[in-house]
Design an enzyme around this catalytic site. Structure first.
Site, PDB file in Angstrom:
ATOM      1  N   GLU A   1       9.956  -3.790  10.047  1.00  0.00           N
ATOM      2  CA  GLU A   1      10.337  -2.531   9.394  1.00  0.00           C
ATOM      3  C   GLU A   1      10.911  -1.540  10.404  1.00  0.00           C
ATOM      4  O   GLU A   1      10.308  -1.284  11.463  1.00  0.00           O
ATOM      5  CB  GLU A   1       9.103  -1.916   8.692  1.00  0.00           C
TER       6      GLU A   1
ATOM      7  N   ASP B   1      -0.950  -6.073   0.221  1.00  0.00           N
ATOM      8  CA  ASP B   1      -1.256  -5.328   1.446  1.00  0.00           C
ATOM      9  C   ASP B   1      -2.747  -5.078   1.540  1.00  0.00           C
ATOM     10  O   ASP B   1      -3.357  -4.560   0.599  1.00  0.00           O
ATOM     11  CB  ASP B   1      -0.562  -3.949   1.400  1.00  0.00           C
TER      12      ASP B   1
ATOM     13  N   LYS C   1      -1.088  -9.287   3.372  1.00  0.00           N
ATOM     14  CA  LYS C   1      -0.292  -8.800   4.510  1.00  0.00           C
ATOM     15  C   LYS C   1      -1.141  -7.823   5.315  1.00  0.00           C
ATOM     16  O   LYS C   1      -1.831  -6.987   4.721  1.00  0.00           O
ATOM     17  CB  LYS C   1       0.979  -8.096   4.020  1.00  0.00           C
TER      18      LYS C   1
ATOM     19  N   ASP D   1       0.843  -1.205   0.000  1.00  0.00           N
ATOM     20  CA  ASP D   1       0.000   0.000   0.000  1.00  0.00           C
ATOM     21  C   ASP D   1       0.879   1.256   0.000  1.00  0.00           C
ATOM     22  O   ASP D   1       0.365   2.380  -0.054  1.00  0.00           O
ATOM     23  CB  ASP D   1      -1.016   0.000   1.146  1.00  0.00           C
ATOM     24  N   SER D   2       2.197   1.063  -0.021  1.00  0.00           N
ATOM     25  CA  SER D   2       3.105   2.194  -0.267  1.00  0.00           C
ATOM     26  C   SER D   2       2.800   2.820  -1.620  1.00  0.00           C
ATOM     27  O   SER D   2       3.263   3.926  -1.900  1.00  0.00           O
ATOM     28  CB  SER D   2       4.573   1.745  -0.212  1.00  0.00           C
TER      29      SER D   2
ATOM     30  N   GLU E   1      -1.087  -5.330   9.063  1.00  0.00           N
ATOM     31  CA  GLU E   1      -0.149  -4.703   9.998  1.00  0.00           C
ATOM     32  C   GLU E   1      -0.569  -4.877  11.456  1.00  0.00           C
ATOM     33  O   GLU E   1      -1.759  -4.841  11.785  1.00  0.00           O
ATOM     34  CB  GLU E   1      -0.048  -3.194   9.697  1.00  0.00           C
TER      35      GLU E   1
HETATM   36  O1  KIV Z   1       3.730  -1.039   1.490  1.00  0.00           O
HETATM   37  C1  KIV Z   1       4.852  -1.570   1.350  1.00  0.00           C
HETATM   38  O2  KIV Z   1       5.482  -1.467   0.280  1.00  0.00           O
HETATM   39  C2  KIV Z   1       5.394  -2.306   2.481  1.00  0.00           C
HETATM   40  C3  KIV Z   1       6.822  -2.739   2.430  1.00  0.00           C
HETATM   41  C4  KIV Z   1       7.757  -1.617   2.355  1.00  0.00           C
HETATM   42  C5  KIV Z   1       7.155  -3.698   3.504  1.00  0.00           C
HETATM   43  O3  KIV Z   1       4.698  -2.535   3.406  1.00  0.00           O
END
Ligand code: KIV
Length: 263
Positions: free
Chosen positions: A182, A82, A112, A43-44, A114
């Site tokens: 992280e 994510d 994934k 989600d970055s 959090e």
């Molecule tokens: O959102 C993302 O890209 C991440 C990674 C940097 C671990 O969570």
């Protein structure tokens, strides 16, 4: 096809895992061709692709849209997605439904989530029990940015280290297949890695984790500034800018197109 067993084999054999966070067809294709072990559709993308200052605005629909493109570029790679903010926080039922949509509609292999709150632990247990592998994410979890008060290294005090160690153990107990660590001190990441049977994947967590993950755009140097933990393997931003400037110059002065590029 690379599958989940590579995570367990790598941990057992002491081989490092390589993961890349990316969001589209062409970069996913390059990752697969380079033999990267797994892709995270992170989600970055809210920051890297959309230009927001956090991951919080990203929607489930956007994650599904990007993951479909990634799957087309990397048909044989293990893909983790994510779950965005507020898609797994209200009830376990809603979290399961949302994660189920991601898997059904995109062809991804895992999700994934959090933290290690009660709802995250129960969701991890439920998803794993219905066949959806879950990767955990501890330390600097970007969806908690408003609690942390910025993108700050976590696990600096003895108390917060103990909390993260405990959370990692809980995630393993409820069935997570791997955990991202992280922005935590290397010693803490080492302790967690030694104490878990599942592999840890580090980003800004030193060299002792079972694998490493970087954001594609950071690795190829698209942006002028990158965090301390990023190694820039290419000055991609500069090179792309130079190409654009060259294109502009050649069109303006009549050097492009030539016969070679004409029908
Ligand atoms: O959102 C993302 O890209 C991440 C990674 C940097 C671990 O969570």
């Amino acid at each position: 096809m690379k599958d989940i067993t590579q995570f367990f084999k790598a941990k057992k054999n002491g081989e490092k895992l390589t993961l890349i966070s990316t969001y589209d067809y062409w970069s996913a294709k390059l990752c697969e061709e380079a033999g990267i072990d797994a892709i995270l559709v992170g989600d970055s993308l809210g920051m890297v692709v959309q230009g927001n200052d956090s991951t919080l605005p990203v929607t489930l629909e956007e994650m599904i849209y990007h993951t479909k493109a990634v799957r087309k570029g990397a048909p044989n790679t293990f893909i983790i997605v994510d779950m965005p903010f507020m898609t797994y926080h209200t009830t376990v039922e809603e979290a399961v439904k949302n994660a189920g949509r991601v898997i059904k509609e995109t062809g991804a292999n895992a999700v994934k989530i959090e933290g290690a709150s009660e709802i995250v632990l129960e969701t991890t247990r439920r998803l794993t029990s219905i066949g959806v592998p879950v990767m955990g994410h501890l330390g600097l979890t970007p969806q908690f940015i408003n609690i942390f008060g910025g993108y700050k290294v976590q696990g600096k005090t003895e108390e917060s280290q103990q909390k993260i160690i405990q959370q990692a153990k809980e995630l393993e107990t409820v069935g997570a297949f791997s955990v991202v660590l992280e922005a935590v001190p290397s010693d803490l990441a080492k302790t967690i890695t030694t104490n878990l049977k599942i592999p840890t994947i580090g980003i800004g967590a030193g060299k002792e984790t079972d694998g490493q993950i970087l954001v594609f755009h950071d690795l190829i140097g698209i942006f002028e500034k990158t965090p301390k933990f990023v190694k820039r393997y290419l000055e991609g931003g500069k090179l792309i800018k130079q190409s654009l400037e060259k294109f502009k110059e050649e069109v303006k002065n009549g050097q492009f197109p030539t016969e070679e590029h004409s029908y």
